[in-house]
Write an enzyme that holds these catalytic residues in place. Structure first.
Site, PDB file in Angstrom:
ATOM      1  N   HIS A 198      11.976  22.335  77.317  1.00 36.03           N
ATOM      2  CA  HIS A 198      12.615  21.362  78.190  1.00 36.03           C
ATOM      3  C   HIS A 198      13.490  22.062  79.239  1.00 36.03           C
ATOM      4  CE1 HIS A 198      11.615  18.807  74.719  1.00 36.03           C
ATOM      5  NE2 HIS A 198      11.616  17.812  75.580  1.00 36.03           N
ATOM      6  N   ASP A 268       2.149  17.740  78.402  1.00 36.92           N
ATOM      7  CA  ASP A 268       3.513  17.380  78.047  1.00 36.92           C
ATOM      8  C   ASP A 268       4.236  16.996  79.345  1.00 36.92           C
ATOM      9  OD1 ASP A 268       5.810  16.934  76.573  1.00 36.92           O
ATOM     10  OD2 ASP A 268       5.722  18.840  75.505  1.00 36.92           O
TER      11      ASP A 268
END
Length: 368
Positions: A198, A268
């Site tokens: 992230h 993702d």
């Protein structure tokens, strides 16, 4: 059926805005991913999902709802599901003393995993949600007693690929009983690296042989029952210089050809740091989406970008449309068929009926 609707986007709040409806109506948008900010209570969620389906009935309504710390809806009757590690721990617990029975823990864990899948999917579907990005197939690699990857950690079933495979298969059976497809993640494995994709780009320097032997093993063993897969935003430099989700070698040569997977492949979240740094350069969401689709993804996610004016979402929709016009990306009928195959084929059981259903009540009793 649309020509190919690869974009999975989010919406800003608890009800649709005019901008949300405009974006969802675009033929390149194939679904919505919901977050905790889209939740207040069950009645509101059901109204939101009904409004999304009113825009286009074929939109896939998704959520990250695994159990443990990754569960978007936790109040107003939703069951607090355990982290998947609890199932792995049950697998290894055969009891003590007079209650010891070799292998009994594994059988109890399999039963509990199926119950988790059934409860998870039944509750979501009763509120109009079609699909959850579960199960996590990453291995819980350890440094001493601690998980090597904090972003995975107790989201993983176990450190043994065989245990992960059997428990995830049982969970997928529960999902299927409630009419929901599944998503194995994060291919070929995120559990060996400490960095969180992230915020940075994790690098796993192991060989292809080592990864296939351990982390990626569940994908081969489950290839006939997995309906979708999400690759990791991790670079495996001994295999490819690009993260797995942007690598034709990982997606086409390994996942499709070698492991015989024929379901849908999601990227993702393209807003993650690990998603937009390709070949050492920070690229736009559109460039990342085109790269993921070119590598073999059928669907691409852009999360948490509809807040405010949502310029990033509009830029991605417009950018992908321009890429198609310029011939930089071509729609795929096969990819669209894989997206549509993830939509439930049965009607959900309404919440009040579900609460009295014997199979659901029995599943609740089986949870860890």
């Amino acid at each position: 059926m649309t020509e190919h609707a690869p974009l999975i986007i989010d919406v800003a709040g608890m009800a649709l805005t005019a901008a949300d409806r405009r974006r969802l109506a675009h033929p390149l948008v194939g679904g919505v991913i919901l977050f905790a900010r889209n939740w207040q209570q069950r009645t509101q969620l059901l109204e939101l999902t009904a409004a999304i389906k009113a825009v286009r009935a074929d939109l896939l309504i998704c959520v990250d709802h695994e159990g443990g710390r990754v569960q978007r809806f936790k109040s107003d009757g939703f069951t607090h599901l355990p982290p998947m590690r609890a199932l792995g721990q049950r697998w290894r617990d055969d009891g003590t003393g007079s209650r010891y029975r070799q292998g009994s823990g594994a059988l109890r864990a399999l039963e509990a995993a199926t119950a988790c899948g059934y409860v998870l999917a039944s509750e979501l579907r009763a509120c109009g949600v079609d699909f959850s990005f579960t199960p996590v197939l990453d291995l819980d690699w350890r440094d001493g007693q601690a998980s090597r990857s904090t972003v995975i950690g107790d989201r993983a079933f176990d450190e043994d690929a065989r245990v992960v495979t059997l428990l995830s298969r049982a969970l997928m059976q529960g999902l299927l009983q409630a009419g929901m497809a599944n998503c194995g993640k994060h291919f070929p494995g995120h559990g060996h690296v400490q960095a969180d994709s992230h915020t940075e780009v994790p690098i796993d320097r192991r060989s292809l042989k080592a990864i296939l032997q351990d982390d990626a093993a569940p994908y081969g063993w489950l290839s006939t029952v997995l309906t979708s897969v999400m690759p990791a935003h991790v670079i495996y430099p001994k295999v490819d210089a690009r993260p797995a989700g942007f690598s034709r070698k990982w997606l086409q040569e390994v996942l499709r050809s070698r492991l015989k997977f024929d379901g849908a492949i999601f990227s993702d979240d393209l807003s993650m740091e690990g998603a937009r740094r390709l070949d050492g350069q920070l690229v736009s969401h559109t460039e990342a989406a085109v790269a993921a689709l070119d590598a073999g993804c059928d669907l691409v996610l852009l999360c948490n970008q509809s807040l405010g004016q949502g310029q990033a979402v509009d830029a991605l929709i417009d950018g992908l449309e321009a890429a198609r016009t310029a011939g930089r990306w071509q729609p795929s009928a096969a990819s669209e068929a894989r997206r549509v195959a993830l939509l439930p084929e049965t009607l959900p059981r309404p919440w009040d009926e579900l609460m009295l259903q014997p199979a659901y009540m029995h599943a609740l009793d089986l949870l860890p």
